[in-house]
Write a protein that holds these residues in place. Structure first.
Motif, PDB file in Angstrom:
ATOM      1  N   LEU A  37       1.383  -1.189  -0.094  1.00 15.00           N
ATOM      2  CA  LEU A  37       0.337   0.107  -0.290  1.00 15.00           C
ATOM      3  C   LEU A  37       0.984   1.424   0.105  1.00 15.00           C
ATOM      4  O   LEU A  37       0.419   2.083  -0.394  1.00 15.00           O
ATOM      5  CB  LEU A  37      -0.877   0.115   0.789  1.00 15.00           C
ATOM      6  CG  LEU A  37      -2.039  -0.959   0.994  1.00 15.00           C
ATOM      7  CD1 LEU A  37      -2.438  -0.738   2.370  1.00 15.00           C
ATOM      8  CD2 LEU A  37      -3.396  -0.423   0.459  1.00 15.00           C
ATOM      9  N   GLN A  38       2.373   1.491   0.437  1.00 15.22           N
ATOM     10  CA  GLN A  38       2.810   1.870   0.262  1.00 15.22           C
ATOM     11  C   GLN A  38       3.653   2.398  -1.225  1.00 15.22           C
ATOM     12  O   GLN A  38       4.356   3.543  -1.188  1.00 15.22           O
ATOM     13  CB  GLN A  38       3.997   2.237   1.399  1.00 15.22           C
ATOM     14  CG  GLN A  38       3.546   2.086   2.169  1.00 15.22           C
ATOM     15  CD  GLN A  38       4.911   2.698   4.036  1.00 15.22           C
ATOM     16  OE1 GLN A  38       5.124   1.449   3.924  1.00 15.22           O
ATOM     17  NE2 GLN A  38       5.017   3.495   4.318  1.00 15.22           N
ATOM     18  N   ASP A  42       4.027  -4.999  -6.094  1.00 15.56           N
ATOM     19  CA  ASP A  42       3.165  -4.930  -6.798  1.00 15.56           C
ATOM     20  C   ASP A  42       2.279  -5.992  -6.500  1.00 15.56           C
ATOM     21  O   ASP A  42       1.452  -6.555  -7.321  1.00 15.56           O
ATOM     22  CB  ASP A  42       2.946  -4.504  -8.410  1.00 15.56           C
ATOM     23  CG  ASP A  42       4.267  -6.067  -9.130  1.00 15.56           C
ATOM     24  OD1 ASP A  42       4.634  -6.720  -7.568  1.00 15.56           O
ATOM     25  OD2 ASP A  42       4.412  -6.594 -10.184  1.00 15.56           O
ATOM     26  N   ASP A  43       2.154  -6.512  -5.497  1.00 20.67           N
ATOM     27  CA  ASP A  43       1.577  -7.889  -4.663  1.00 20.67           C
ATOM     28  C   ASP A  43       0.458  -7.405  -4.334  1.00 20.67           C
ATOM     29  O   ASP A  43      -0.713  -8.260  -4.773  1.00 20.67           O
ATOM     30  CB  ASP A  43       2.093  -8.107  -3.075  1.00 20.67           C
ATOM     31  CG  ASP A  43       3.746  -8.853  -3.644  1.00 20.67           C
ATOM     32  OD1 ASP A  43       3.937  -9.048  -4.867  1.00 20.67           O
ATOM     33  OD2 ASP A  43       4.352  -8.512  -2.664  1.00 20.67           O
ATOM     34  N   VAL A  44      -0.230  -5.766  -4.019  1.00 22.31           N
ATOM     35  CA  VAL A  44      -1.368  -5.725  -3.254  1.00 22.31           C
ATOM     36  C   VAL A  44      -1.707  -4.920  -4.859  1.00 22.31           C
ATOM     37  O   VAL A  44      -1.192  -3.583  -5.533  1.00 22.31           O
ATOM     38  CB  VAL A  44      -1.117  -4.382  -2.096  1.00 22.31           C
ATOM     39  CG1 VAL A  44      -2.332  -4.274  -1.518  1.00 22.31           C
ATOM     40  CG2 VAL A  44      -0.841  -5.299  -0.954  1.00 22.31           C
ATOM     41  N   THR A  52      -8.150  -2.274 -12.384  1.00 25.19           N
ATOM     42  CA  THR A  52      -7.593  -2.052 -11.230  1.00 25.19           C
ATOM     43  C   THR A  52      -6.945  -0.458 -11.074  1.00 25.19           C
ATOM     44  O   THR A  52      -7.263   0.321 -12.311  1.00 25.19           O
ATOM     45  CB  THR A  52      -6.217  -2.998 -11.613  1.00 25.19           C
ATOM     46  OG1 THR A  52      -6.265  -3.952 -11.848  1.00 25.19           O
ATOM     47  CG2 THR A  52      -4.816  -2.154 -10.736  1.00 25.19           C
ATOM     48  N   ALA A  53      -7.420   0.132  -9.555  1.00 23.83           N
ATOM     49  CA  ALA A  53      -7.040   1.366  -9.280  1.00 23.83           C
ATOM     50  C   ALA A  53      -5.301   1.240  -9.525  1.00 23.83           C
ATOM     51  O   ALA A  53      -4.213   0.857  -9.401  1.00 23.83           O
ATOM     52  CB  ALA A  53      -7.076   2.418  -8.163  1.00 23.83           C
ATOM     53  N   VAL A  54      -4.360   2.491 -10.075  1.00 22.57           N
ATOM     54  CA  VAL A  54      -3.478   3.029  -9.255  1.00 22.57           C
ATOM     55  C   VAL A  54      -2.830   3.816  -8.434  1.00 22.57           C
ATOM     56  O   VAL A  54      -3.649   4.529  -7.526  1.00 22.57           O
ATOM     57  CB  VAL A  54      -3.482   4.369 -10.608  1.00 22.57           C
ATOM     58  CG1 VAL A  54      -1.840   4.974 -10.455  1.00 22.57           C
ATOM     59  CG2 VAL A  54      -3.615   3.913 -12.353  1.00 22.57           C
ATOM     60  N   LEU A  55      -2.110   2.471  -7.393  1.00 19.11           N
ATOM     61  CA  LEU A  55      -1.866   3.081  -6.715  1.00 19.11           C
ATOM     62  C   LEU A  55      -2.088   4.616  -5.695  1.00 19.11           C
ATOM     63  O   LEU A  55      -1.919   4.721  -5.027  1.00 19.11           O
ATOM     64  CB  LEU A  55      -0.853   1.989  -5.936  1.00 19.11           C
ATOM     65  CG  LEU A  55      -0.390   1.792  -3.999  1.00 19.11           C
ATOM     66  CD1 LEU A  55      -2.308   0.944  -4.076  1.00 19.11           C
ATOM     67  CD2 LEU A  55       0.512   0.558  -4.188  1.00 19.11           C
TER      68      LEU A  55
END
Length: 220
Positions: A37-38, A42-44, A52-55
């Protein structure tokens, strides 16, 4: 809005507006979620509707509010954008005039001292606002709940639309505070994900809770 979160080998877990809690029995699994999440690896994977959302555009990682958090850096970008959006033409003209005057004074000093320097910054509102060194007002913060609520209030005031991500928030709040937090988030159309390392599912009166035990069995 982020509608789901997943990390191999787990199944997809749906998320909603308001308070979402993800409890994990394994500290290693918690660490992987935090890292993901940080933006490290690219595991999460986050879902946003059918895509797919851009983190980097979807998450505002706050961390553990019991730690020292740089709230100014956290909200600086959103604060500058909010102020720029609120400026009318007359105010913008006046700010740029003042900025040009300041630039001229500095340039004159450079020439007077015959220094091999030049001013490279262009005239723009973002640069002018950055000079003000905006700071989040923390004068009313006392308890850990106050710090958590300040994050939500500040994000709401700045029209921050990214999902807030924290650690151990449910450990710092009683049930009434969690209910208040959830309803406040809903009122502002905001999303909040709290990650917990725990040995059982966090029971919420309101909001969504998921739990993954030591054998990677999921409970929702």
């Amino acid at each position: 809005m982020i509608d789901s979160i997943v990390m191999y080998p787990l199944d997809v877990m749906p998320l909603e507006l308001g308070l979402n809690v993800l409890g994990l029995s394994s500290p290693e699994l918690l660490f992987k979620f935090v890292e993901g999440l940080q933006g490290f690896g690219d595991d999460v994977v986050l879902g946003d509707g059918s895509k797919t959302a851009v983190l980097t555009k979807s998450i505002l990682y706050v961390g553990d509010c019991a730690d020292i958090v740089d709230y100014n850096a956290l909200f600086q970008k959103a604060a500058i954008k909010k102020i720029i959006d609120e400026f009318d033409v007359d105010k913008l003209t006046r700010v740029l005039e003042l900025q040009a005057e300041l630039k001229t004074l500095i340039q004159d000093e450079i020439w007077d001292d015959d220094l091999p320097l030049e001013i490279s910054s262009s005239l723009d509102l973002k640069t002018a606002i950055s000079m003000a060194k905006l700071r989040v007002d923390v004068s009313s913060v006392g308890s850990l709940f106050d710090k958590i609520q300040m994050v939500v209030d500040t994000a709401g005031a700045l029209a921050e639309n990214r999902m807030l991500v924290t650690l151990h928030t449910t450990q710092y709040c009683n049930n009434d505070q969690l209910i208040y937090l959830h309803r406040d988030l809903l009122k502002n159309g905001m999303q909040f994900l709290d990650l917990e390392c725990c040995n059982k599912r966090v029971t919420l009166t309101e909001g969504r809770s998921h739990y993954v035990d030591g054998d990677y069995v999921q409970f929702s």
